[in-house]
Write an enzyme that holds these catalytic residues in place. Sequence first.
Site, short mmCIF file in Angstrom:
data_model
loop_
_atom_site.label_atom_id
_atom_site.label_comp_id
_atom_site.label_asym_id
_atom_site.label_seq_id
_atom_site.Cartn_x
_atom_site.Cartn_y
_atom_site.Cartn_z
N HIS A 59 -5.52 8.17 -2.35
CA HIS A 59 -5.98 6.65 -1.18
C HIS A 59 -7.36 6.65 -2.36
O HIS A 59 -8.13 8.07 -3.33
CB HIS A 59 -6.52 7.14 -0.34
CG HIS A 59 -5.83 6.49 1.15
ND1 HIS A 59 -5.12 7.52 2.31
CD2 HIS A 59 -4.78 5.70 0.85
CE1 HIS A 59 -5.01 7.48 3.02
NE2 HIS A 59 -3.54 5.82 2.21
N HIS B 83 1.56 4.54 -3.17
CA HIS B 83 2.33 5.91 -2.95
C HIS B 83 3.56 6.95 -2.83
O HIS B 83 3.75 7.88 -3.38
CB HIS B 83 1.67 6.45 -1.19
CG HIS B 83 0.45 6.37 -0.82
ND1 HIS B 83 -0.51 7.15 -1.46
CD2 HIS B 83 -0.20 6.31 0.67
CE1 HIS B 83 -1.71 6.57 0.13
NE2 HIS B 83 -0.88 5.88 0.97
N HIS C 139 0.79 -1.01 -0.20
CA HIS C 139 -0.12 -0.07 0.00
C HIS C 139 1.46 1.33 -0.25
O HIS C 139 0.92 2.35 -0.85
CB HIS C 139 -0.89 0.12 1.22
CG HIS C 139 -1.92 1.76 1.56
ND1 HIS C 139 -3.16 1.56 0.86
CD2 HIS C 139 -1.74 2.88 2.40
CE1 HIS C 139 -2.87 2.79 1.72
NE2 HIS C 139 -2.47 3.47 1.99
N GLU C 140 1.85 1.53 0.96
CA GLU C 140 2.73 2.86 1.01
C GLU C 140 3.63 2.56 -0.17
O GLU C 140 4.09 3.92 -0.80
CB GLU C 140 3.85 2.68 2.07
CG GLU C 140 2.59 2.33 3.43
CD GLU C 140 1.62 3.17 4.04
OE1 GLU C 140 0.93 3.72 4.25
OE2 GLU C 140 2.36 4.20 3.04
#
Lengths: 366, 83
Positions: free
Chosen positions: A126, A120, A116-117
Site C-alpha cells: 500500500h 498487489h 488496485h489488487e
Amino acid sequence: FTLPGWKKNKLTYRIVNYTPDMSKEDVDKAIEEAFKVWSVVTPLIFTRIHKGIADIMIAFGTRVHGHCPRYFDGPLGVLAHAFPPGNGLGGDVHFDEDEDWTTGSSGFNLFLVAAHEFGHALGLSHSKDQRALMFPNYAYISPSEFPLSPDDISGIQSIYGSPPNAPDERPTTPTSPKICGSQMSFDAITTLRREVIFLKGRHLWRVYPDNPEAERELISVFWPNVTPGIEAAYENTKDQILLFKGNKFWIVSGYQVLLGYPKSINTLGFPKGVKKVDAAVCNKNTGKTDFFIGDKYWRFDENSQSMEKGYPRPTVNEFPGISQRVDAVFQQKGLFYFFHGSKQWEFDPLAKKVIREMKSNSWFNC
Amino acid sequence: LPTHPEKDNEGDAKLVQNYLNKFYAVEPDPNQLGWKINSESGSEKLQKMQQFFGLKVTGKLDNETLEMMKKPRCGVPDVGLYG
C-alpha cells in the site's frame, strides 16, 4: 514498498467465477482493462486462460472462502484482497461478493478495485499517497482517467522496468480527457482574479482573458492535500478559493490550503441531510454566494458568514431557464455562466434571463 | 430510532481492535525462536495507522481516525509483509 516481483514478463490470469452484479462481458472487460493499466507502464504482458492454474487466479467469494487464510466481512469494510507474486495462493486476487460491483460510480467500481489488487499481485504494497491507486481506501475516479499516480508508476517500474520503447507497439499512457472533445464537461469552475480555472477529475485548466492557450496541470501540483474529483469551487470576496468534495471543503489562498481544512460543509450552515454541493458562485456585486444542489439553491452571506433564512429555493425561480442540475457555475463581467454536461448558458442576473447557449468548452481555443 | 451510545462505543471499540489487528499487526519475525507475546500495544498500532494516513498522530482514537477506519478498503495489511 515493493516485494520481489514475478521472474517473468509474460503472466497468465484466469477468471474462476463471476459476480451476479454484472454481466460476464462487463466483468471480463473490467479485468482486462485493469491489467492494461499496468501493462502500459511496464514490459508485462497478461494473457487470459480459461482452464488450469494461472499465475493470477481471480475469484469472487464471501466470508470464509476456499483455502484462503483471510476471510471477508460482509457488505462494506474489506472489499477485496490479493497475494504477492509466488506459487499457490501467490498472485491470486479475491473479491468480496457481498459488495455491489459495478462499472460506474455507484457501489464499487470493479475495474478500479481490480487494478488496485493487481498492483498487489505484481508486488506492490500500500501507498501512503492519497492520490495513488495503491492507497488502501476506495476512492472512485472516472474510469476515463488514467488511474496511476507517479507514485504507482515509480513503484511498479522499480520492479519490472519501463515498457520497451517501441511506440508503434504500445499505446502511450492515456492522458487526460481531450478539452476540445464534443462531449467535454467540467466538474467545477471558479475564477481567481482575472483568470478562470476549470476542474475535471485530477486536472485543472487555467484560462487567462488575453491568452487563448489554456494551461493544463494536475490539481495535486497546486494543492497536494486536496483530493481529486472536486465537485464545486468558487472565489470568495477575500481573494480565496473554496473547493468542495462530498461533505468536505477546503479554503485555499494561492497555493496554500488554510490550516484546519478540510472542514465539514455543515460549518457553513448546511443541515446534516446535505451531503454534497454541485456548484457555487459568489456574486461580486452583492457579496452573496449561491450554492446549487440538485434543482435548488442556497444563499450564503459572505459578510456575516452565515446561510440566509428561507432557503433552499427552486433554482429556476431565481434563474429562469436554468432548469437542469448545475455542474459548475462562475461569474465574469457581471454575467453568470451555468454548465451542465457539454452545454453552458450565459445568464444576466439583472435581467434574470438566459442570453445564449454555448458549448462547455467555448472558453478554449478549440 | 435513538441509538444507544454505549452500544455504539462498544461497536466502535471492536471495529478499532479488529482494524488494527488486521492491517497493523506486526508480522512474526521469521528468525524468532519459539513464541513471543506480541508486545506492541494498541496505542502503538494506532499511532502507526494515524501516521500512515497522515492523521494527527496521538495514539488516541478521535473522530477523524474512526471515520478513516470506517471507509471501505482493501484487505491487504498496510504494514508488514502482506504475503
